[in-house]
Design a protein around this motif. Structure first.
Motif, mmCIF file in Angstrom:
data_model
loop_
_atom_site.group_PDB
_atom_site.id
_atom_site.type_symbol
_atom_site.label_atom_id
_atom_site.label_comp_id
_atom_site.label_asym_id
_atom_site.label_seq_id
_atom_site.Cartn_x
_atom_site.Cartn_y
_atom_site.Cartn_z
ATOM 1 N N SER A 68 -42.661 -36.378 25.576
ATOM 2 C CA SER A 68 -41.869 -35.583 26.013
ATOM 3 C C SER A 68 -41.832 -34.779 27.284
ATOM 4 C CB SER A 68 -40.680 -34.453 25.371
ATOM 5 O OG SER A 68 -41.923 -33.553 24.911
ATOM 6 N N LEU A 92 -36.891 -40.002 27.365
ATOM 7 C CA LEU A 92 -37.456 -39.165 28.120
ATOM 8 C C LEU A 92 -38.578 -39.565 29.478
ATOM 9 C CD1 LEU A 92 -38.693 -37.519 24.701
ATOM 10 C CD2 LEU A 92 -37.797 -36.219 26.043
ATOM 11 N N ASN A 96 -37.341 -36.993 32.908
ATOM 12 C CA ASN A 96 -37.970 -36.639 33.241
ATOM 13 C C ASN A 96 -38.480 -36.625 34.611
ATOM 14 O OD1 ASN A 96 -38.951 -34.228 31.114
ATOM 15 N ND2 ASN A 96 -40.634 -35.638 30.395
ATOM 16 N N SER B 120 -38.268 -29.333 22.963
ATOM 17 C CA SER B 120 -39.154 -29.821 24.036
ATOM 18 C C SER B 120 -40.467 -30.912 23.620
ATOM 19 C CB SER B 120 -39.210 -28.744 25.164
ATOM 20 O OG SER B 120 -40.095 -27.867 24.938
ATOM 21 N N ASP B 121 -39.627 -31.686 22.309
ATOM 22 C CA ASP B 121 -41.144 -32.014 22.295
ATOM 23 C C ASP B 121 -40.566 -33.983 21.663
ATOM 24 O OD1 ASP B 121 -44.251 -31.531 20.254
ATOM 25 O OD2 ASP B 121 -42.391 -32.676 19.664
ATOM 26 N N SER B 122 -41.329 -34.708 21.393
ATOM 27 C CA SER B 122 -40.254 -36.114 20.825
ATOM 28 C C SER B 122 -40.243 -35.897 19.858
ATOM 29 C CB SER B 122 -41.336 -37.410 22.037
ATOM 30 O OG SER B 122 -43.105 -36.530 21.677
ATOM 31 N N THR B 135 -32.683 -34.069 19.280
ATOM 32 C CA THR B 135 -33.735 -35.381 20.592
ATOM 33 C C THR B 135 -34.409 -34.648 21.193
ATOM 34 O OG1 THR B 135 -33.516 -37.402 21.944
ATOM 35 C CG2 THR B 135 -31.796 -35.153 22.172
ATOM 36 N N GLY B 136 -36.227 -35.376 21.703
ATOM 37 C CA GLY B 136 -36.365 -34.409 22.786
ATOM 38 C C GLY B 136 -35.920 -34.256 24.279
ATOM 39 N N ILE B 137 -36.882 -33.431 24.702
ATOM 40 C CA ILE B 137 -35.585 -32.814 26.125
ATOM 41 C C ILE B 137 -36.827 -32.848 27.223
ATOM 42 C CG2 ILE B 137 -33.562 -32.515 25.795
ATOM 43 C CD1 ILE B 137 -34.703 -29.653 26.227
ATOM 44 N N GLY B 138 -37.258 -32.832 28.207
ATOM 45 C CA GLY B 138 -38.233 -32.164 29.263
ATOM 46 C C GLY B 138 -38.002 -30.952 29.019
ATOM 47 N N LEU B 153 -26.250 -34.820 27.956
ATOM 48 C CA LEU B 153 -26.714 -35.733 27.215
ATOM 49 C C LEU B 153 -25.549 -37.422 27.275
ATOM 50 C CD1 LEU B 153 -27.849 -33.905 24.071
ATOM 51 C CD2 LEU B 153 -29.210 -34.368 25.250
ATOM 52 N N TYR B 191 -33.464 -46.156 23.701
ATOM 53 C CA TYR B 191 -31.869 -44.941 24.435
ATOM 54 C C TYR B 191 -31.149 -44.855 22.930
ATOM 55 C CZ TYR B 191 -33.322 -45.249 29.297
ATOM 56 O OH TYR B 191 -33.705 -45.212 30.820
ATOM 57 N N ILE B 217 -38.984 -41.784 17.209
ATOM 58 C CA ILE B 217 -39.287 -41.857 18.848
ATOM 59 C C ILE B 217 -40.112 -42.913 19.214
ATOM 60 C CG2 ILE B 217 -40.391 -40.128 18.110
ATOM 61 C CD1 ILE B 217 -39.337 -40.458 21.852
ATOM 62 N N LYS B 222 -33.878 -42.794 20.780
ATOM 63 C CA LYS B 222 -32.974 -40.916 21.505
ATOM 64 C C LYS B 222 -32.733 -39.822 19.589
ATOM 65 C CE LYS B 222 -29.793 -38.854 23.404
ATOM 66 N NZ LYS B 222 -28.968 -39.160 25.078
#
Lengths: 165, 429
Positions: A68, A92, A96, B120-122, B135-138, B153, B191, B217, B222
């Motif tokens: 991510s 991701l 980003n 914030s981790d895949s 799910t992961g985010i930035g 989302l 996705y 992932i 997702k």
């Protein structure tokens, strides 16, 4: 935004975040200029020393897969990359990049038409990629997120939405 | 209208309306997890212009990516996070002695059926194993959640993977997920939500389900999902932080694709360098010399994983010249494996026990590779440079395959070197 014209750097499928911005740097390389210097380090050592402002990365399917880590997108912005054209993007990386204001183009046709060193023009507003082989249309960003991109990224967008700017 | 998938129901409930795949919704997650990247997130949060967190209680912060700090830079990063946690009144903070974030959220009862969790981790996809949408985010997105509580989302299409049969001895959930990723590719679930179902999943331990969802992932998914059952409820009993309601897909829900696997004939699988979808039967790479073995991580560092490895290593020796690193997913795992004698078996065999953290998995510290070296790891990624060196090669396999390689010094079929009793160990439900 103004159309972006630059030179193509071409790569294959499944370019992952570890070769875009190595994991070992995620907490040690934090300044924009330093991040630019290690962009794509483990994929193409020629990239960082030679990339010019508005150059365009062209790649196959699933660009930016893996972590991510936002630096996968921001190190490219800091390196001057004007846009990324790919057959598809990892979700991701897609998020980003939008959040960092980096234009993304999903177009299998444009990827097929472009080779390393070609000149290419990306017009985000018109939704077109112009190459020596012709012009290709690409679908616009989803309505719900286009505002983030237009405001220059998620943070300026949020400040605007909160009435701070 | 056809029935709804699990993902539609969760995101629809949060959005306050019926939603369809492809729709984008603004939602407030139940839990927002971040780790060592919280310092960078906090700095971004500071640029937004909001002083206080929208809701300190929704955040869980775990220091795990380089824990304890390897040098001054990492130490300063941790220091900055501790100060932020203190200033903002975040109670759910887990310092370096805790373990990997994904295991902490599961062990500490944050990951619950029906919850919406972002991180914030895949590998945040893991918590689907307990019936959460996760799910992961930035980083910037986490900073905005800190300020506003909200994130957009996209409601994912869902693919369903039905798994029949029973695993043969020496073959594990890790082999199944590697097989699936190898078949459909690194973007095979791009996705998409991925629902794992069928008798082989019903038989599988919660730990095995976590392995599947953790690696969703790696095929672009997702989120992963296993519908909660009695095993889930038993696991959560005494652990869940609040009451929850199970959410499942309707029987007539629409799936974009359905796949079916029979695990009965599955061989041990190995992912070869440098992509997770470069998968083959172990026989194809048997004989590959290995310098380092890593048994553990958030993918396969739970108690059953260590039991499986220890049963194979018990009474034997790690081959001279091979480094066998044990990387428990959490300090609770370390404690349990110490108390029940597992760690002693591993130490006696010549393994090196690391503290619970991300360690060698992403090359920050503890077990980096040198040029030309090869590693077999039970973690989740084998990308070039992942263990800190781009001229090294990483293979992925089950903890049992890793244990076998530690003994022989090369990739081999664990079924050829381990007794039936050893192969039967660690299969607790």
């Amino acid at each position: 935004m103004e159309p972006i014209t630059g030179k193509v750097w071409k790569y294959g499928d499944d370019v992952n975040t570890d070769v875009i911005f190595p994991g070992k740097y995620t907490y040690t390389v934090t300044e924009p200029a330093e991040m630019a210097k290690v962009a794509l380090e483990d994929l193409d050592p020629d990239f960082a020393p030679n990339v010019q402002k508005n150059d365009v990365i062209v790649a196959g399917a699933n660009f930016g897969c893996g972590s991510s880590r936002e630096q996968g997108a921001t190190c490219l912005v800091h390196a001057g990359v004007g846009a990324v054209i790919a057959a598809s993007f990892s979700r991701l990386f897609f998020r980003n990049a939008i959040n960092a204001g980096l234009p993304l183009v999903q177009s299998v046709e444009a990827v097929a038409a472009l080779e390393k060193g070609d000149e290419v023009t990306v017009d985000v507003e018109a939704g077109t990629v112009t190459t020596q082989a012709g012009t290709f249309a690409f679908p616009p960003l989803p309505e719900a997120v286009i505002g983030i991109f237009e405001d220059g990224g998620l943070i300026p967008h949020t400040r605007k939405a909160l009435g701070i700017d | 209208m056809s029935g709804q998938t699990f993902s539609q129901k969760i995101l629809g409930a949060k959005a306050g309306k019926a939603v369809v795949p492809g729709e984008i919704v603004d939602v407030i997650p139940d839990v927002a997890m971040s780790h060592d990247n919280t310092a960078a997130i906090a700095r971004t949060f500071a640029t937004i212009g909001v002083d206080r967190l929208y809701d300190p209680d929704m955040h869980v912060i775990v220091l795990d990516h380089c824990a304890p700090a390897a040098n001054e830079k990492f130490a300063t990063n941790h220091q900055e996070i501790r100060a932020f946690v203190e200033a903002q009144g975040i109670e759910s903070f887990y310092d370096v002695a805790s373990g990997v974030c994904h295991q902490i959220l599961v062990e500490q009862g944050f990951a619950l059926p029906g919850r919406l969790i972002v991180g914030s981790d895949s590998h945040t996809t893991s918590y689907g194993a307990l019936g959460a949408f996760s799910t992961g985010i930035g980083r910037s997105e986490m900073a905005v959640i800190m300020a506003t509580g909200k994130i957009w989302l996209r409601v994912p299409e869902t693919m369903r993977i039905d798994c029949d049969g029973r695993f043969a001895a020496g073959v594990y959930p890790k082999d199944l997920i590697l097989k699936i990723i190898g078949d459909i590719g690194a973007d095979g679930a791009l996705y998409r939500a991925v629902e794992f179902d069928g008798p082989a999943i019903a038989d599988m331990s919660v730990s095995g389900r976590l392995t599947l969802c953790n690696m969703t992932i790696e095929m672009g998914g997702k989120n992963g999902y296993v519908h909660p059952d009695q095993k889930t409820l038993d696991f959560l009993n005494g652990r869940a932080r609040e009451n929850f309601e199970t959410v499942t897909s309707d029987p007539d829900a629409e799936y974009i694709e359905r796949l079916r696997y029979d695990v009965s004939g599955l061989e041990p699988q190995i992912a070869r360098p440098h992509t997770v979808d470069n998968v083959c039967d172990v026989s194809e790479v048997a004989g590959t010399r290995i310098d380092q073995v890593v048994i553990g991580s958030c993918t396969n560092g739970r108690l059953d994983d260590l039991h499986q490895a220890a049963a194979i290593l018990e009474g034997r020796e790690v081959k001279n010249g091979v480094r066998c690193l044990i990387l428990p997913a959490s300090s609770d795992v370390t404690r349990a494996a110490t108390q029940d004698g597992t760690m002693l078996k591993l130490i006696d065999a010549g393994c090196l026990i690391l503290n619970a953290n991300c360690g060698p998995c992403m090359g920050n510290h503890e077990g980096a590779l040198a040029p030309g070296e090869k590693a077999l790891s039970s973690a989740n990624r084998n990308f070039k440079g992942r263990m800190g060196c781009k001229e090294a090669e990483i293979f992925l396999g089950s903890p049992a395959s890793c244990a076998a390689a530690a003994i022989t010094g090369e990739i081999c079929d664990v079924r050829e070197i381990a007794s039936p009793e050893a192969l039967a160990a660690g299969l607790e439900a």
